[in-house]
Design an enzyme around this catalytic site. Structure first.
Site, PDB file in Angstrom:
ATOM      1  N   TYR A   1      -6.289 -12.175 -15.849  1.00  0.00           N
ATOM      2  CA  TYR A   1      -6.166 -10.843 -15.705  1.00  0.00           C
ATOM      3  C   TYR A   1      -7.519 -10.316 -16.334  1.00  0.00           C
ATOM      4  O   TYR A   1      -7.918  -9.472 -15.660  1.00  0.00           O
ATOM      5  CB  TYR A   1      -4.851 -10.460 -16.453  1.00  0.00           C
ATOM      6  CG  TYR A   1      -4.394  -8.926 -15.951  1.00  0.00           C
ATOM      7  CD1 TYR A   1      -4.009  -8.382 -14.881  1.00  0.00           C
ATOM      8  CD2 TYR A   1      -4.694  -7.983 -17.015  1.00  0.00           C
ATOM      9  CE1 TYR A   1      -3.667  -7.127 -14.634  1.00  0.00           C
ATOM     10  CE2 TYR A   1      -4.353  -6.779 -16.950  1.00  0.00           C
ATOM     11  CZ  TYR A   1      -3.929  -6.220 -15.806  1.00  0.00           C
ATOM     12  OH  TYR A   1      -3.792  -4.881 -15.476  1.00  0.00           O
TER      13      TYR A   1
ATOM     14  N   LYS B   1     -10.211  -8.321 -14.302  1.00  0.00           N
ATOM     15  CA  LYS B   1     -10.408  -7.051 -14.623  1.00  0.00           C
ATOM     16  C   LYS B   1     -11.738  -6.467 -14.907  1.00  0.00           C
ATOM     17  O   LYS B   1     -12.344  -5.590 -14.558  1.00  0.00           O
ATOM     18  CB  LYS B   1      -9.443  -6.454 -15.378  1.00  0.00           C
ATOM     19  CG  LYS B   1      -8.029  -6.266 -15.083  1.00  0.00           C
ATOM     20  CD  LYS B   1      -7.667  -5.266 -13.664  1.00  0.00           C
ATOM     21  CE  LYS B   1      -6.541  -4.964 -13.436  1.00  0.00           C
ATOM     22  NZ  LYS B   1      -6.145  -4.145 -12.226  1.00  0.00           N
TER      23      LYS B   1
HETATM   24  P1  NDP Z   1       3.423  -1.998 -10.622  1.00  0.00           P
HETATM   25  O1  NDP Z   1       4.019  -3.163 -10.564  1.00  0.00           O
HETATM   26  O2  NDP Z   1       4.392  -0.782 -11.113  1.00  0.00           O
HETATM   27  O3  NDP Z   1       3.060  -1.691  -9.037  1.00  0.00           O
HETATM   28  C1  NDP Z   1       1.983  -2.270  -8.403  1.00  0.00           C
HETATM   29  C2  NDP Z   1       2.393  -2.285  -7.048  1.00  0.00           C
HETATM   30  O4  NDP Z   1       1.342  -3.135  -6.140  1.00  0.00           O
HETATM   31  C3  NDP Z   1       3.689  -2.920  -6.540  1.00  0.00           C
HETATM   32  O5  NDP Z   1       4.471  -2.022  -5.613  1.00  0.00           O
HETATM   33  C4  NDP Z   1       3.460  -3.999  -6.038  1.00  0.00           C
HETATM   34  O6  NDP Z   1       4.564  -4.815  -5.001  1.00  0.00           O
HETATM   35  C5  NDP Z   1       2.194  -3.912  -5.433  1.00  0.00           C
HETATM   36  N1  NDP Z   1       1.382  -5.170  -5.143  1.00  0.00           N
HETATM   37  C6  NDP Z   1       1.331  -6.342  -5.693  1.00  0.00           C
HETATM   38  N2  NDP Z   1       0.281  -6.989  -5.080  1.00  0.00           N
HETATM   39  C7  NDP Z   1       0.019  -6.936  -4.065  1.00  0.00           C
HETATM   40  C8  NDP Z   1      -0.669  -7.194  -3.145  1.00  0.00           C
HETATM   41  N3  NDP Z   1      -1.187  -8.383  -2.849  1.00  0.00           N
HETATM   42  N4  NDP Z   1      -0.656  -6.467  -1.777  1.00  0.00           N
HETATM   43  C9  NDP Z   1      -0.289  -5.332  -1.665  1.00  0.00           C
HETATM   44  N5  NDP Z   1       0.436  -4.761  -2.898  1.00  0.00           N
HETATM   45  C10 NDP Z   1       0.726  -5.420  -4.044  1.00  0.00           C
HETATM   46  O7  NDP Z   1       1.949  -1.882 -11.461  1.00  0.00           O
HETATM   47  P2  NDP Z   1       1.348  -0.658 -12.275  1.00  0.00           P
HETATM   48  O8  NDP Z   1       1.613   0.378 -11.376  1.00  0.00           O
HETATM   49  O9  NDP Z   1       1.641  -0.744 -13.654  1.00  0.00           O
HETATM   50  O10 NDP Z   1      -0.222  -1.199 -12.177  1.00  0.00           O
HETATM   51  C11 NDP Z   1      -0.797  -0.702 -11.016  1.00  0.00           C
HETATM   52  C12 NDP Z   1      -2.454  -1.240 -11.262  1.00  0.00           C
HETATM   53  O11 NDP Z   1      -2.852  -0.629 -12.473  1.00  0.00           O
HETATM   54  C13 NDP Z   1      -2.738  -2.731 -11.545  1.00  0.00           C
HETATM   55  O12 NDP Z   1      -3.824  -3.211 -10.767  1.00  0.00           O
HETATM   56  C14 NDP Z   1      -2.504  -2.897 -12.921  1.00  0.00           C
HETATM   57  O13 NDP Z   1      -3.054  -4.332 -13.051  1.00  0.00           O
HETATM   58  C15 NDP Z   1      -3.279  -1.797 -13.284  1.00  0.00           C
HETATM   59  N6  NDP Z   1      -2.949  -1.365 -14.855  1.00  0.00           N
HETATM   60  C16 NDP Z   1      -1.568  -1.037 -15.093  1.00  0.00           C
HETATM   61  C17 NDP Z   1      -1.504  -1.015 -16.606  1.00  0.00           C
HETATM   62  C18 NDP Z   1       0.001  -0.593 -17.138  1.00  0.00           C
HETATM   63  O14 NDP Z   1       0.042  -0.763 -18.344  1.00  0.00           O
HETATM   64  N7  NDP Z   1       1.029  -0.423 -16.144  1.00  0.00           N
HETATM   65  C19 NDP Z   1      -2.767  -0.967 -17.644  1.00  0.00           C
HETATM   66  C20 NDP Z   1      -3.884  -1.040 -17.196  1.00  0.00           C
HETATM   67  C21 NDP Z   1      -4.093  -1.539 -15.732  1.00  0.00           C
HETATM   68  P3  NDP Z   1       5.446  -5.942  -5.708  1.00  0.00           P
HETATM   69  O15 NDP Z   1       6.569  -4.803  -6.488  1.00  0.00           O
HETATM   70  O16 NDP Z   1       5.906  -6.416  -4.383  1.00  0.00           O
HETATM   71  O17 NDP Z   1       4.947  -6.685  -6.652  1.00  0.00           O
END
Ligand code: NDP
Length: 250
Positions: free
Chosen positions: A157, A161
């Site tokens: 990860y 990132k």
């Molecule tokens: P969530 O898991 O709550 O939401 C992510 C969404 O993306 C889910 O609906 C997931 O679907 C979807 N998804 C995953 N893989 C794919 C794919 N291959 N194609 C299409 N959709 C996909 O995550 P967050 O909202 O917490 O995170 C969002 C972004 O922010 C990510 O990139 C994460 O790395 C980044 N981030 C988050 C932090 C945090 O503390 N929450 C901190 C720093 C960065 P499904 O439910 O099927 O997996």
């Protein structure tokens, strides 16, 4: 402040829930049209319905961002529906945390692919629309993470990132002269379902409250507000940059 986003066409990946859902809602508040792109088709549909109740046009696309043909088809469908694409948020991503000696190739590939290949495919597909002669305007925001600095248990990860930041800078250099800015955001710990699902969620929350200068976890809307600014007309001289939304925690 008018962000100048009314009627702009936005694609938000991972838009069904969490940070992506909050970004879609923030853009809807600004009057943008939103394509909610997620591999969770039902979740994307529900989120698009919610955005429509806010008075904007929204559509759901069930797409895995690592699938080249699906991404290309989705972008063309969005452009056919609304005329073009102006805004892209590469937000889809997930973690597969473990020590590197336990990490399988699949654990590495899945995380690197969704973060880097997903951003590459979506960016490559939208750029011809953003840079076209009659438009020459676009905004791309990549959701990186504070983990780009390196976290134990997150080799896959953290590497992805950090790579996304390099990708952001390369894209800003290539596309600035065509009216396209490209920036990245590095959120700290944001209170989403992905974090709530961690077995040690209570400890994560407690640590965030103790060690973050702004003493709390972030909310998805904290990230969405920063994204909306970088997507806006008001940020037209900001490109290739990385904004931490981490309550001051490095
Ligand atoms: P969530 O898991 O709550 O939401 C992510 C969404 O993306 C889910 O609906 C997931 O679907 C979807 N998804 C995953 N893989 C794919 C794919 N291959 N194609 C299409 N959709 C996909 O995550 P967050 O909202 O917490 O995170 C969002 C972004 O922010 C990510 O990139 C994460 O790395 C980044 N981030 C988050 C932090 C945090 O503390 N929450 C901190 C720093 C960065 P499904 O439910 O099927 O997996």
């Amino acid at each position: 402040m008018d962000l100048g986003l009314r009627d702009k066409v936005a694609i938000v990946t991972g838009g069904a829930r969490g940070i992506g859902a909050a970004i879609g809602e923030r853009l809807a508040m600004e009057g943008a049209r939103v394509a909610v792109v997620d591999r969770d088709g039902a979740g994307a549909g529900a989120q698009a319905d919610k955005l429509q109740t806010m008075g904007v046009e929204a559509r759901a696309y069930a797409v895995d961002v690592t699938d080249e043909a699906s991404v290309n088809d989705m972008v063309e469908a969005v452009a056919d529906t609304w005329g073009s694409v102006h805004l892209l948020v590469n937000n889809a991503g997930f973690t597969r945390d473990m020590r590197i000696t336990k990490m399988g190739v699949g654990d590495w590939d899945s995380v690197v692919d969704v973060i880097l290949k997903g951003a590459f495919l979506c960016t490559r597909a939208v750029l011809p629309h953003m840079t076209a002669e009659g438009q020459r305007w676009g905004r791309i925001v990549n959701i990186s993470s504070r983990a780009h600095l390196g976290n134990p248990g997150q080799a896959n990860y953290s590497a992805a990132k950090a790579g996304l930041i390099g990708f952001t800078r390369a894209m800003s250099l290539e596309n600035g002269r065509f009216g396209v800015t490209v920036n990245a955001i590095a959120p700290g710990i944001i209170d989403t379902q992905a974090v709530r699902d961690l077995p040690h969620y209570d400890k994560v929350r407690e640590a965030a409250e103790k060690t973050t200068p702004v003493p709390r976890m972030g909310n998805p809307s904290d990230v969405a507000d920063a994204v909306a600014f970088l997507l806006s007309e008001r940020a037209s001289y900001v490109s290739g940059d990385l904004l931490h939304v981490s309550g001051g925690r490095y």
